[in-house]
Scaffold this motif. Structure first.
Motif, PDB file in Angstrom:
ATOM      1  N   TRP A 136       0.825  -1.209   0.000  1.00  0.00           N
ATOM      2  CA  TRP A 136       0.000   0.000   0.000  1.00  0.00           C
ATOM      3  C   TRP A 136       0.860   1.261   0.000  1.00  0.00           C
ATOM      4  O   TRP A 136       0.558   2.215  -0.719  1.00  0.00           O
ATOM      5  CB  TRP A 136      -0.941   0.005   1.206  1.00  0.00           C
ATOM      6  N   ASP A 137       1.927   1.261   0.786  1.00  0.00           N
ATOM      7  CA  ASP A 137       2.780   2.452   0.870  1.00  0.00           C
ATOM      8  C   ASP A 137       3.499   2.696  -0.450  1.00  0.00           C
ATOM      9  O   ASP A 137       3.632   3.844  -0.884  1.00  0.00           O
ATOM     10  CB  ASP A 137       3.791   2.295   2.011  1.00  0.00           C
ATOM     11  N   GLY A 138       3.954   1.624  -1.077  1.00  0.00           N
ATOM     12  CA  GLY A 138       4.621   1.758  -2.371  1.00  0.00           C
ATOM     13  C   GLY A 138       3.681   2.315  -3.431  1.00  0.00           C
ATOM     14  O   GLY A 138       4.071   3.174  -4.226  1.00  0.00           O
ATOM     15  N   MET A 139       2.432   1.840  -3.424  1.00  0.00           N
ATOM     16  CA  MET A 139       1.462   2.352  -4.383  1.00  0.00           C
ATOM     17  C   MET A 139       1.117   3.808  -4.078  1.00  0.00           C
ATOM     18  O   MET A 139       0.940   4.612  -4.990  1.00  0.00           O
ATOM     19  CB  MET A 139       0.192   1.501  -4.372  1.00  0.00           C
ATOM     20  N   ALA A 140       1.017   4.155  -2.798  1.00  0.00           N
ATOM     21  CA  ALA A 140       0.668   5.524  -2.415  1.00  0.00           C
ATOM     22  C   ALA A 140       1.723   6.514  -2.894  1.00  0.00           C
ATOM     23  O   ALA A 140       1.399   7.654  -3.239  1.00  0.00           O
ATOM     24  CB  ALA A 140       0.489   5.618  -0.898  1.00  0.00           C
ATOM     25  N   LYS A 156      -7.411  10.507  -2.727  1.00  0.00           N
ATOM     26  CA  LYS A 156      -8.690  10.273  -2.036  1.00  0.00           C
ATOM     27  C   LYS A 156      -9.282   8.934  -2.457  1.00  0.00           C
ATOM     28  O   LYS A 156      -9.758   8.166  -1.615  1.00  0.00           O
ATOM     29  CB  LYS A 156      -9.664  11.411  -2.341  1.00  0.00           C
ATOM     30  N   GLU A 157      -9.269   8.661  -3.765  1.00  0.00           N
ATOM     31  CA  GLU A 157      -9.800   7.391  -4.273  1.00  0.00           C
ATOM     32  C   GLU A 157      -8.997   6.207  -3.733  1.00  0.00           C
ATOM     33  O   GLU A 157      -9.549   5.181  -3.375  1.00  0.00           O
ATOM     34  CB  GLU A 157      -9.787   7.378  -5.810  1.00  0.00           C
ATOM     35  N   PHE A 158      -7.691   6.379  -3.655  1.00  0.00           N
ATOM     36  CA  PHE A 158      -6.823   5.316  -3.144  1.00  0.00           C
ATOM     37  C   PHE A 158      -7.124   5.058  -1.671  1.00  0.00           C
ATOM     38  O   PHE A 158      -7.196   3.909  -1.238  1.00  0.00           O
ATOM     39  CB  PHE A 158      -5.351   5.708  -3.334  1.00  0.00           C
ATOM     40  N   ALA A 159      -7.316   6.135  -0.902  1.00  0.00           N
ATOM     41  CA  ALA A 159      -7.643   5.980   0.521  1.00  0.00           C
ATOM     42  C   ALA A 159      -8.984   5.260   0.686  1.00  0.00           C
ATOM     43  O   ALA A 159      -9.127   4.396   1.558  1.00  0.00           O
ATOM     44  CB  ALA A 159      -7.678   7.341   1.200  1.00  0.00           C
ATOM     45  N   THR A 160      -9.945   5.588  -0.179  1.00  0.00           N
ATOM     46  CA  THR A 160     -11.245   4.916  -0.136  1.00  0.00           C
ATOM     47  C   THR A 160     -11.100   3.435  -0.471  1.00  0.00           C
ATOM     48  O   THR A 160     -11.692   2.585   0.196  1.00  0.00           O
ATOM     49  CB  THR A 160     -12.216   5.589  -1.131  1.00  0.00           C
ATOM     50  N   LEU A 161     -10.304   3.132  -1.477  1.00  0.00           N
ATOM     51  CA  LEU A 161     -10.060   1.729  -1.855  1.00  0.00           C
ATOM     52  C   LEU A 161      -9.410   0.965  -0.706  1.00  0.00           C
ATOM     53  O   LEU A 161      -9.839  -0.135  -0.362  1.00  0.00           O
ATOM     54  CB  LEU A 161      -9.165   1.655  -3.090  1.00  0.00           C
ATOM     55  N   ARG A 162      -8.414   1.564  -0.083  1.00  0.00           N
ATOM     56  CA  ARG A 162      -7.713   0.873   1.003  1.00  0.00           C
ATOM     57  C   ARG A 162      -8.650   0.652   2.195  1.00  0.00           C
ATOM     58  O   ARG A 162      -8.654  -0.417   2.802  1.00  0.00           O
ATOM     59  CB  ARG A 162      -6.492   1.683   1.430  1.00  0.00           C
TER      60      ARG A 162
END
Length: 168
Positions: free
Chosen positions: A21-25, A35-41
């Motif tokens: 997750w951190d690498g993708m972020a 925001k979309e990534f945080a929602t997905l996670r």
């Protein structure tokens, strides 16, 4: 818990552990994408948590003696017999074999797109560096130096002069 349910929980748990997750972020640049990534996670964590808690627990055994004392043994025996006769079918996964080749093909396509994207990013980085260098040097650069780096512009100017075209 049934074997299939336990397997699904194990797979979800392992998937959660293997996602970087951190690498993708770090790769996300726009605020909307963050925001979309945080929602997905958050959604992934909620589903994973539900799988870990709800479906990994064995149901508590029924205390038939407790109900025999309060209700009566004849009715409880009837319910116990019906309960014991219930057979929960084993889950047989027929979907994964259908979609696994499609998923593998998408992974290959993803790798190719990633390679193309990296090449394009590299090309754009070089172009940005050239433009920044030009921007630094433009105030002291002569026309000959500019034409040396951009012969196509020199050819265009020479053609216009040769054809007596002065832009008006």
């Amino acid at each position: 818990m049934t074997g299939a349910g336990k397997k699904a929980v194990d797979v979800a748990f392992k998937a959660g552990k293997s996602i970087d997750w951190d690498g993708m972020a770090k790769l996300i640049v726009s605020e909307e994408a963050r925001k979309e990534f945080a929602t997905l996670r958050r959604a992934f964590d909620e589903v994973n948590n539900a799988l870990q808690t709800k479906f990994s627990l064995e149901p508590e055994p029924i205390d038939w003696e407790y109900y025999r004392k309060g209700i009566g043994s004849r009715l409880v025996d009837m319910y116990k017999e019906a309960y014991d006769s219930i057979e929960i079918p084993k889950y047989v996964d027929t979907v994964t074999p259908q979609y696994k080749p499609k998923f593998e093909a998408l992974l290959v396509e993803l790798k190719e797109a990633e390679e193309q994207s990296l090449k394009e990013s590299e090309r754009l980085e070089k172009e940005i560096a050239e433009v920044q260098e030009l921007k630094r040097k433009i105030s002291t650069m002569t026309a000959d130096e500019y034409f040396e780096k951009h012969p196509e512009v020199k050819k265009k100017f020479d053609d216009e002069i040769r054809n007596d075209y002065w832009g008006y």
